[in-house]
Write a protein that holds these residues in place. Structure first.
Motif, short mmCIF file in Angstrom:
data_model
loop_
_atom_site.label_atom_id
_atom_site.label_comp_id
_atom_site.label_asym_id
_atom_site.label_seq_id
_atom_site.Cartn_x
_atom_site.Cartn_y
_atom_site.Cartn_z
N ASP A 64 0.79 -1.22 0.00
CA ASP A 64 0.00 0.00 0.00
C ASP A 64 0.83 1.27 0.00
O ASP A 64 0.28 2.35 -0.25
CB ASP A 64 -0.96 0.01 1.20
CG ASP A 64 -0.29 -0.47 2.48
OD1 ASP A 64 0.94 -0.26 2.62
OD2 ASP A 64 -0.97 -1.07 3.32
N ASP A 77 -12.08 7.26 -6.33
CA ASP A 77 -11.49 5.93 -6.18
C ASP A 77 -10.21 5.96 -5.36
O ASP A 77 -9.35 5.07 -5.49
CB ASP A 77 -11.20 5.32 -7.55
CG ASP A 77 -10.17 6.12 -8.34
OD1 ASP A 77 -9.89 7.27 -7.93
OD2 ASP A 77 -9.64 5.59 -9.33
N PRO A 106 -10.48 1.59 -3.03
CA PRO A 106 -10.08 0.17 -3.07
C PRO A 106 -10.10 -0.46 -1.68
O PRO A 106 -9.63 0.13 -0.70
CB PRO A 106 -8.66 0.23 -3.63
CG PRO A 106 -8.15 1.58 -3.25
CD PRO A 106 -9.34 2.50 -3.30
N ASP A 183 -4.78 4.50 -4.87
CA ASP A 183 -6.00 4.14 -5.60
C ASP A 183 -6.04 2.65 -5.94
O ASP A 183 -6.90 2.21 -6.69
CB ASP A 183 -6.15 4.98 -6.86
CG ASP A 183 -4.93 4.92 -7.76
OD1 ASP A 183 -4.02 4.11 -7.48
OD2 ASP A 183 -4.88 5.68 -8.75
N TYR A 184 -5.10 1.88 -5.42
CA TYR A 184 -5.12 0.42 -5.60
C TYR A 184 -4.18 -0.22 -4.58
O TYR A 184 -3.30 0.44 -4.00
CB TYR A 184 -4.71 0.02 -7.01
CG TYR A 184 -3.23 0.19 -7.30
CD1 TYR A 184 -2.36 -0.90 -7.22
CD2 TYR A 184 -2.70 1.43 -7.64
CE1 TYR A 184 -1.01 -0.75 -7.47
CE2 TYR A 184 -1.36 1.59 -7.90
CZ TYR A 184 -0.50 0.49 -7.81
OH TYR A 184 0.83 0.65 -8.06
#
Length: 775
Positions: A64, A77, A106, A183-184
């Motif tokens: 992360d 997002d 996410p 964002d992911y």
């Protein structure tokens, strides 16, 4: 001889093993247990790489933090995530604070929905710990309500302690290193897989050879259980018309039966061990049972190689045995073993390894096939040389007590069987000695001593800001187990509010606190100091931090408009190491020399000395830091730091060595019981003629101690030789860690002693008069 004829003779041997009454079944089961233990360990060992790979993949999938230094713009997002890791009783706890910013933010792997503020989802192991009595201090540190658990895909192992907690206001900390907008989840573009250097690859190759080779040796020894009784049955086959070659093939069929049954038992043992892996934790490493999946190719290789090896080993063992209708010529004195061909194996191994001397991190990779081949030949040389050494020594032994003479005579008649029993442990000890030498020789590149001064502090606490220094100082002083705490406000100042051309670090504290990080000649409240190096050559702040200039604080918010005008009369201070060994430069301000708004833009740093006589003193200090700032970083000061890859390899060696030692003990016990069973009538006869049980027990001990003593001596010589060659290959100076050598040989001797003690109760039962009964 046709293939059909071979198959028929082998099938007949299989029928004899399973339809030959209690004698055939007993031998087949003993062989199967020995082979099964080896097969199970082979499968478990070959499954470890896949388990570690799956573990690492789950860790990569939940990455992360990119550490790119760039802040993503807020969107539907995006998710703000804060790092809130901690440590509890030396166990790492992975913590993350989550603040979703849109409907498409996410979700972390294994999390069904975002926890609200004041709530958290936890790993099953952390949930169990928090509910236990021993988790009370950790419950105080994590003041969140548990609303769910993290799924299998979100944790790297069943014993991992991890949580995700809901939070708000994390946007104010985006300029710090512990908060990021993403964002992911998954590896970032900057992520590069760690590449092992040649020396670490060499360590891994040697570890696999050292761990797997003893297993193969044990399997080869297991298929020869009950050899003497089997040969008498083969003489009966000659009496009814079988020729010598057919008798040997039938013997191979009996070994094949035990090996096939061993594959079944090995699969059962593997599945049982695989299932128990979920509750096994070794040095904080745990794996899910479903991750322990050996590759199909390796499984197929084991399934084919073990039965084939059983047949070939049996045929090889009977090559010098004359099987006649009236008996087996084994009890006659065998010819002296030849030494020359036995020396070819270790010499060949040295020949393969020698061309790689001097390679390593600077001179290229090692040839993996030459490394594996050379190491295997050297260690297999132990199994070839040990029978010759045992025979040469026991043939010269004579005088002694009754128990000694019984043991020596037995060894003189069957020195080969005695050597086979200890071959596996000798190979394991030789490999372990070589590995210890290699680890000791190269660890200086991977284990670095720190400059931490544990006499001054044992913990370092870093807070993200917005905590008044007085509050931090007061809270730490009230914390149970804290003897003293050095607190400083630290940060950076530049010559412009945005994009400064020059910047330097700054620290704020009382005169007593500043004296702990710099050398001050005199200090009063309101003073400002500029740190210069030894002789005044190091003075980065002096280039722009002059009286009358304005400096701007780089705070934890996106932009800072807090500044300070440098006063006249700036004093100079000398460098001094803080408790972590760091010599800071830049500017020092006493607390009264800065406005409160400026101090609020700085982070807080504390060096804490704890009272070791107070239980859980460090945990109380961590709780205080977490209460003041959930994003606080608390580091334990240590004398040394170990490279993560090196530590992982060392942990893998510890796990594998533990499994091999368990196999060594179990296989030796099975082998010892098999030998005692074969001598049941002899032992009963000796007792019937008045031999004391104590004398026979001592004779069994001597029969084990003499071969194992010779085996460990030979293993030490071969291990030291292999270790010296490996060190020369890595370019290191050859040094012998005698403590490790003695510990390895001591572990091997203790395993044999434990096996001997466990075999005494069956031995006493075999000495009963009913052992003379025959069918």
């Amino acid at each position: 001889m046709t293939l059909r004829g071979w198959a028929g003779d082998l099938a007949m041997g299989v029928r004899f093993a399973f339809a030959g009454g209690r004698e055939g079944w007993t031998r087949a089961v003993l062989t199967a247990v020995g082979v099964g233990l080896g097969v199970a360990l082979l499968l478990l060992t070959t499954a470890i790489p896949s388990a570690l790979s799956a573990r690492n993949q789950r860790g990569t999938d939940r990455d992360d933090f990119t550490y790119s230094g760039k802040v993503l713009p807020k969107a539907d997002d995006t998710l703000i995530i804060g790092k809130a890791d901690t440590t509890f009783h030396s166990r790492d706890v992975r913590g993350r604070l989550l603040e979703p910013e849109g409907t498409r933010s996410p979700l972390p792997p294994g999390v069904a929905k975002f926890p609200a503020k004041g709530e958290m989802v936890v790993s099953p192991a952390l949930e169990k710990l928090l509910k236990s009595d021993s988790g009370k201090l950790l419950r105080d540190r994590l003041p969140y309500r548990v609303t769910g658990t993290i799924g299998h895909s979100g944790i790297i192992g069943p014993a991992e302690l991890a949580y995700y907690a809901g939070a708000t206001g994390l946007e104010n900390h985006l300029a710090g290193g512990s908060v990021e907008r993403i964002d992911y989840f998954g590896p970032s573009a900057q992520h590069q897989p760690d590449k092992l250097d040649p020396i670490l690859l060499l360590l891994i190759m040697i570890i696999f050879v050292v761990l797997l080779l003893p297993v193969g040796v044990f399997i080869a020894a297991a298929v020869r259980f009950g050899g003497e009784r089997r040969d008498r049955r083969l003489a009966a086959l000659r009496l009814v018309g079988a020729d010598g070659r057919m008798a040997r093939r039938i013997a191979g069929g009996e070994a094949l039966a035990g090996a096939l049954l061993g594959l079944v038992l090995g699969t059962v043992f593997f599945l049982a061990g695989r299932q128990s892996a979920g509750v096994l934790v070794v040095r904080d490493i745990s794996v899910f049972p479903s991750d322990l999946n050996p590759s199909p190719a390796l499984v197929a290789l084991v399934a084919v190689a073990v039965p084939a090896a059983a047949v070939l080993v049996t045929l090889f063992a009977l090559r010098g045995v004359v099987i006649e209708p009236l008996g087996v010529v084994r009890t006659a004195k065998p010819p002296r073993r030849r030494l020359w061909w036995r020396l070819l194996l270790p010499l060949g191994g040295l020949g393969l390894l020698y061309p790689m001397v001097g390679q390593g991190n600077r001179n290229g990779d090692f040839n993996e096939w030459m490394v594996i081949g050379g190491t295997v030949l050297l260690l297999i040389g132990v199994t070839a040389l040990l029978p010759w050494v045992v025979e040469a020594v026991v043939n010269r032994l004579d005088a002694g007590g009754v128990s000694w003479q019984l043991a020596v005579r037995r060894l003189q008649l069957s020195s080969g069987s005695a050597a086979r029993m200890v071959n596996g442990i000798a190979v394991a000890v030789a490999g372990a000695i070589a590995l210890q030498m290699l680890f000791s020789g190269v660890q200086h590149d991977y284990v670095k001593a720190t400059a931490d001064d544990l006499r001054r502090a044992q913990l370092q606490i870093n807070l993200q800001g917005h905590v008044a220094p007085e509050r931090l100082r007061t809270q730490l002083a009230r914390t149970k187990g804290v003897r003293s705490a050095l607190t400083l406000a630290t940060g950076t100042v530049g010559d412009r509010a945005k994009d400064p051309q020059n910047s330097t670090e700054v620290a704020v504290g009382s005169c007593a606190e500043l004296r702990e990080v710099a050398r001050l000649t005199s200090c009063r409240e309101g003073d400002v100091f500029r740190i210069t190096g030894r002789g005044g050559e190091y003075d980065d702040a002096g280039k722009f931090a002059r009286p009358g200039t304005t400096l701007w604080f780089e705070g934890y918010s996106d932009a800072s408009d807090v500044s300070v005008k440098m006063p006249a009369g700036i004093k100079t201070a000398g460098m001094r190491e803080d408790p972590t060994g760091y010599e800071r430069g830049g500017l020092l301000f006493t607390s009264g020399a800065l406005p409160g708004a400026a101090v609020a833009e700085l982070g807080q740093e504390a060096f804490v000395a704890v009272d070791s006589s107070v239980p859980d003193a460090r945990e109380y200090a961590r709780n205080t830091a977490a209460r003041l700032d959930p994003l606080a970083d608390v580091y334990a000061l240590t004398e040394g730091k170990v490279d993560l890859q090196f530590r992982s390899i060392r942990t893998g060696l510890f796990v594998g060595a533990t499994c091999v030692l368990m196999l060594i003990g179990a296989s030796l016990l099975v082998s010892q019981l098999e030998q005692l069973r074969e001598r049941k009538k002899l032992l009963s006869s000796l007792v019937a003629f008045g031999t004391r049980r104590r004398t026979l027990s001592l004779s069994v001990l001597w029969q084990t101690a003499v071969p194992i003593g010779l085996g460990l001596a030979l293993a030490s010589v071969v291990g030291l030789t292999l270790g010296a060659v490996l060190l020369r290959m890595t370019g290191e100076r050859v040094t012998v860690d005698w403590a490790s050598v003695l510990s390895m040989t001591g572990i091997g001797a203790s395993v044999v002693l434990a096996v001997t003690v466990l075999s005494l109760p069956p031995l006493l039962r075999l000495m009963r008069p009913d052992g003379l009964r025959t069918e």
